[in-house]
Design a protein around this motif. Structure first.
Motif, PDB file in Angstrom:
ATOM      1  N   ASN A 173       0.804  -1.211   0.000  1.00 36.61           N
ATOM      2  CA  ASN A 173       0.000   0.000   0.000  1.00 36.61           C
ATOM      3  C   ASN A 173       0.846   1.275   0.000  1.00 36.61           C
ATOM      4  OD1 ASN A 173      -2.351   1.549   0.102  1.00 36.61           O
ATOM      5  ND2 ASN A 173      -2.276   1.638   2.331  1.00 36.61           N
ATOM      6  N   GLY A 174       1.965   1.260   0.639  1.00 36.48           N
ATOM      7  CA  GLY A 174       2.808   2.450   0.719  1.00 36.48           C
ATOM      8  C   GLY A 174       3.751   2.619  -0.453  1.00 36.48           C
ATOM      9  N   ASN A 175       3.668   1.755  -1.443  1.00 36.06           N
ATOM     10  CA  ASN A 175       4.515   1.868  -2.635  1.00 36.06           C
ATOM     11  C   ASN A 175       3.639   2.293  -3.806  1.00 36.06           C
ATOM     12  OD1 ASN A 175       5.965  -0.369  -0.897  1.00 36.06           O
ATOM     13  ND2 ASN A 175       7.487   0.593  -2.219  1.00 36.06           N
ATOM     14  N   ILE A 176       3.867   3.474  -4.273  1.00 31.82           N
ATOM     15  CA  ILE A 176       3.054   4.026  -5.357  1.00 31.82           C
ATOM     16  C   ILE A 176       3.779   3.845  -6.681  1.00 31.82           C
ATOM     17  CG2 ILE A 176       2.054   6.155  -6.293  1.00 31.82           C
ATOM     18  CD1 ILE A 176       1.715   7.073  -3.368  1.00 31.82           C
ATOM     19  N   CYS A 177       3.027   3.383  -7.672  1.00 30.32           N
ATOM     20  CA  CYS A 177       3.536   3.232  -9.034  1.00 30.32           C
ATOM     21  C   CYS A 177       2.745   4.163  -9.935  1.00 30.32           C
ATOM     22  CB  CYS A 177       3.382   1.783  -9.505  1.00 30.32           C
ATOM     23  SG  CYS A 177       3.852   1.535 -11.225  1.00 30.32           S
ATOM     24  N   ARG A 178       3.411   5.183 -10.459  1.00 30.19           N
ATOM     25  CA  ARG A 178       2.682   6.136 -11.297  1.00 30.19           C
ATOM     26  C   ARG A 178       2.273   5.543 -12.640  1.00 30.19           C
ATOM     27  NH1 ARG A 178       7.540  10.431 -11.657  1.00 30.19           N
ATOM     28  NH2 ARG A 178       9.138   8.969 -12.255  1.00 30.19           N
ATOM     29  N   CYS A 179       2.829   4.382 -13.005  1.00 28.98           N
ATOM     30  CA  CYS A 179       2.408   3.690 -14.231  1.00 28.98           C
ATOM     31  C   CYS A 179       1.259   2.720 -13.955  1.00 28.98           C
ATOM     32  CB  CYS A 179       3.576   2.922 -14.839  1.00 28.98           C
ATOM     33  SG  CYS A 179       4.988   3.966 -15.255  1.00 28.98           S
ATOM     34  N   ALA A 180       0.920   2.567 -12.681  1.00 31.89           N
ATOM     35  CA  ALA A 180      -0.209   1.723 -12.261  1.00 31.89           C
ATOM     36  C   ALA A 180      -0.034   0.259 -12.667  1.00 31.89           C
ATOM     37  CB  ALA A 180      -1.530   2.276 -12.759  1.00 31.89           C
ATOM     38  N   THR A 181       1.105  -0.297 -12.382  1.00 30.38           N
ATOM     39  CA  THR A 181       1.356  -1.707 -12.703  1.00 30.38           C
ATOM     40  C   THR A 181       0.940  -2.634 -11.564  1.00 30.38           C
ATOM     41  OG1 THR A 181       3.632  -1.601 -11.885  1.00 30.38           O
ATOM     42  CG2 THR A 181       3.276  -1.126 -14.230  1.00 30.38           C
ATOM     43  N   TYR A 182       0.002  -2.213 -10.784  1.00 35.64           N
ATOM     44  CA  TYR A 182      -0.368  -2.959  -9.580  1.00 35.64           C
ATOM     45  C   TYR A 182      -0.838  -4.393  -9.853  1.00 35.64           C
ATOM     46  CZ  TYR A 182      -0.099   1.709  -7.619  1.00 35.64           C
ATOM     47  OH  TYR A 182       0.339   2.945  -7.251  1.00 35.64           O
ATOM     48  N   VAL A 183      -1.549  -4.597 -10.923  1.00 40.39           N
ATOM     49  CA  VAL A 183      -2.027  -5.953 -11.231  1.00 40.39           C
ATOM     50  C   VAL A 183      -0.841  -6.870 -11.511  1.00 40.39           C
ATOM     51  CG1 VAL A 183      -3.368  -7.339 -12.864  1.00 40.39           C
ATOM     52  CG2 VAL A 183      -4.274  -5.142 -12.046  1.00 40.39           C
ATOM     53  N   ARG A 184       0.124  -6.375 -12.263  1.00 37.33           N
ATOM     54  CA  ARG A 184       1.312  -7.192 -12.561  1.00 37.33           C
ATOM     55  C   ARG A 184       2.181  -7.366 -11.318  1.00 37.33           C
ATOM     56  NH1 ARG A 184       2.063  -4.313 -18.069  1.00 37.33           N
ATOM     57  NH2 ARG A 184       3.607  -3.127 -16.923  1.00 37.33           N
ATOM     58  N   ILE A 185       2.248  -6.356 -10.478  1.00 39.71           N
ATOM     59  CA  ILE A 185       3.009  -6.474  -9.226  1.00 39.71           C
ATOM     60  C   ILE A 185       2.408  -7.580  -8.369  1.00 39.71           C
ATOM     61  CG2 ILE A 185       3.462  -5.317  -7.016  1.00 39.71           C
ATOM     62  CD1 ILE A 185       3.857  -2.708  -8.678  1.00 39.71           C
ATOM     63  N   ARG A 186       1.092  -7.573  -8.229  1.00 41.27           N
ATOM     64  CA  ARG A 186       0.439  -8.600  -7.421  1.00 41.27           C
ATOM     65  C   ARG A 186       0.681  -9.984  -8.015  1.00 41.27           C
ATOM     66  NH1 ARG A 186      -5.771  -8.262  -6.920  1.00 41.27           N
ATOM     67  NH2 ARG A 186      -5.398  -6.450  -5.618  1.00 41.27           N
ATOM     68  N   ALA A 187       0.540 -10.120  -9.326  1.00 37.58           N
ATOM     69  CA  ALA A 187       0.776 -11.415  -9.978  1.00 37.58           C
ATOM     70  C   ALA A 187       2.222 -11.869  -9.789  1.00 37.58           C
ATOM     71  CB  ALA A 187       0.437 -11.320 -11.463  1.00 37.58           C
ATOM     72  N   ALA A 188       3.147 -10.947  -9.879  1.00 41.57           N
ATOM     73  CA  ALA A 188       4.563 -11.299  -9.708  1.00 41.57           C
ATOM     74  C   ALA A 188       4.848 -11.747  -8.275  1.00 41.57           C
ATOM     75  CB  ALA A 188       5.448 -10.113 -10.084  1.00 41.57           C
ATOM     76  N   ILE A 189       4.221 -11.123  -7.319  1.00 43.37           N
ATOM     77  CA  ILE A 189       4.425 -11.539  -5.918  1.00 43.37           C
ATOM     78  C   ILE A 189       3.856 -12.940  -5.701  1.00 43.37           C
ATOM     79  CG2 ILE A 189       3.798 -11.056  -3.513  1.00 43.37           C
ATOM     80  CD1 ILE A 189       3.994  -8.039  -4.260  1.00 43.37           C
ATOM     81  N   HIS A 190       2.690 -13.210  -6.242  1.00 44.58           N
ATOM     82  CA  HIS A 190       2.149 -14.575  -6.132  1.00 44.58           C
ATOM     83  C   HIS A 190       3.084 -15.580  -6.816  1.00 44.58           C
ATOM     84  CE1 HIS A 190      -1.649 -13.987  -4.111  1.00 44.58           C
ATOM     85  NE2 HIS A 190      -2.019 -13.041  -4.963  1.00 44.58           N
ATOM     86  N   SER A 191       3.600 -15.219  -7.960  1.00 48.16           N
ATOM     87  CA  SER A 191       4.519 -16.102  -8.686  1.00 48.16           C
ATOM     88  C   SER A 191       5.794 -16.336  -7.881  1.00 48.16           C
ATOM     89  CB  SER A 191       4.849 -15.472 -10.050  1.00 48.16           C
ATOM     90  OG  SER A 191       5.750 -16.270 -10.753  1.00 48.16           O
ATOM     91  N   ALA A 192       6.326 -15.282  -7.302  1.00 45.41           N
ATOM     92  CA  ALA A 192       7.537 -15.428  -6.476  1.00 45.41           C
ATOM     93  C   ALA A 192       7.254 -16.333  -5.281  1.00 45.41           C
ATOM     94  CB  ALA A 192       8.032 -14.054  -6.018  1.00 45.41           C
ATOM     95  N   ALA A 193       6.087 -16.186  -4.684  1.00 44.29           N
ATOM     96  CA  ALA A 193       5.717 -17.036  -3.539  1.00 44.29           C
ATOM     97  C   ALA A 193       5.680 -18.501  -3.944  1.00 44.29           C
ATOM     98  CB  ALA A 193       4.373 -16.591  -2.969  1.00 44.29           C
ATOM     99  N   LYS A 194       5.126 -18.781  -5.120  1.00 40.67           N
ATOM    100  CA  LYS A 194       5.079 -20.172  -5.600  1.00 40.67           C
ATOM    101  C   LYS A 194       6.487 -20.693  -5.863  1.00 40.67           C
ATOM    102  CE  LYS A 194       0.451 -20.047  -7.417  1.00 40.67           C
ATOM    103  NZ  LYS A 194      -0.413 -19.969  -8.564  1.00 40.67           N
ATOM    104  N   THR A 195       7.339 -19.874  -6.398  1.00 33.55           N
ATOM    105  CA  THR A 195       8.730 -20.276  -6.632  1.00 33.55           C
ATOM    106  C   THR A 195       9.419 -20.645  -5.322  1.00 33.55           C
ATOM    107  OG1 THR A 195       8.900 -18.835  -8.559  1.00 33.55           O
ATOM    108  CG2 THR A 195      10.964 -19.493  -7.510  1.00 33.55           C
ATOM    109  N   LEU A 196       9.139 -19.890  -4.289  1.00 33.03           N
ATOM    110  CA  LEU A 196       9.774 -20.142  -2.993  1.00 33.03           C
ATOM    111  C   LEU A 196       9.250 -21.407  -2.321  1.00 33.03           C
ATOM    112  CD1 LEU A 196       9.881 -16.467  -1.702  1.00 33.03           C
ATOM    113  CD2 LEU A 196      11.852 -17.904  -2.331  1.00 33.03           C
ATOM    114  N   GLU A 197       8.053 -21.863  -2.732  1.00 35.16           N
ATOM    115  CA  GLU A 197       7.509 -23.102  -2.160  1.00 35.16           C
ATOM    116  C   GLU A 197       8.342 -24.310  -2.590  1.00 35.16           C
ATOM    117  OE1 GLU A 197       2.753 -22.011  -1.891  1.00 35.16           O
ATOM    118  OE2 GLU A 197       3.453 -23.390  -3.423  1.00 35.16           O
ATOM    119  N   GLY A 198       9.011 -24.155  -3.704  1.00 34.79           N
ATOM    120  CA  GLY A 198       9.864 -25.248  -4.152  1.00 34.79           C
ATOM    121  C   GLY A 198       9.366 -25.995  -5.324  1.00 34.79           C
TER     122      GLY A 198
END
Length: 154
Positions: A129-154
């Motif tokens: 919430n405290g990180n603002i993206c003036r290009c509004a890439t929030y949907v891709r940011i959220r997807a990338a975080i979910h993807s990173a989480a899956k990668t860390l699961e192994g």
């Protein structure tokens, strides 16, 4: 002016600045590490996010005199498995557009995954919430975080 010895990315650096100089400028101008960005100057946009003893802080509003012996980690020095997973996911999901906020976004996302390896959409929205993206890439940011989480699961 005063001399401060800062531990940045595992190295001790002598930096001569006024005590009230924001940590951001000590990092950028004093240490020459320009990956951390200036955004708003009032800790509202997150572009300047670094870790202080592993915890994300806004370096634009923290005086260098408050750092003390704490370890500062910038985007150039973040090497955790969470940060590596986030950086890979950022590339895979083509997250950055202008890229200006991305170092702060990556730092906050990696910190989130360090605390919560399986974040929900709500967890991500709250943590980022405290990180603002003036290009509004929030949907891709959220997807990338979910993807990173899956990668860390192994």
């Amino acid at each position: 002016m005063a001399a401060f010895t800062l531990k940045i990315n595992g190295e001790s650096r002598q930096i001569d600045v006024a005590p009230d100089t924001p940590l951001l400028w000590a990092i950028r101008d004093g240490a020459g590490l320009t990956g951390t960005k200036y955004g708003c100057g009032v800790a509202q946009c997150g572009a300047c996010t670094v870790y202080l003893d592993g915890q994300p802080v806004r370096s634009c509003s923290m005086p260098v005199s408050a750092v003390g012996s704490s370890e500062v980690t910038t985007i150039e020095g973040v090497t955790s498995k969470e940060a590596k997973a986030v950086q890979a996911a950022w590339v895979a999901h083509d997250v950055p557009q202008c890229g200006y906020c991305q170092s702060g976004q990556v730092m906050s996302a990696a910190a989130l995954l360090g605390l919560n390896p399986k974040p929900t959409d709500e967890d991500i929205d709250l943590a980022m919430n405290g990180n603002i993206c003036r290009c509004a890439t929030y949907v891709r940011i959220r997807a990338a975080i979910h993807s990173a989480a899956k990668t860390l699961e192994g």
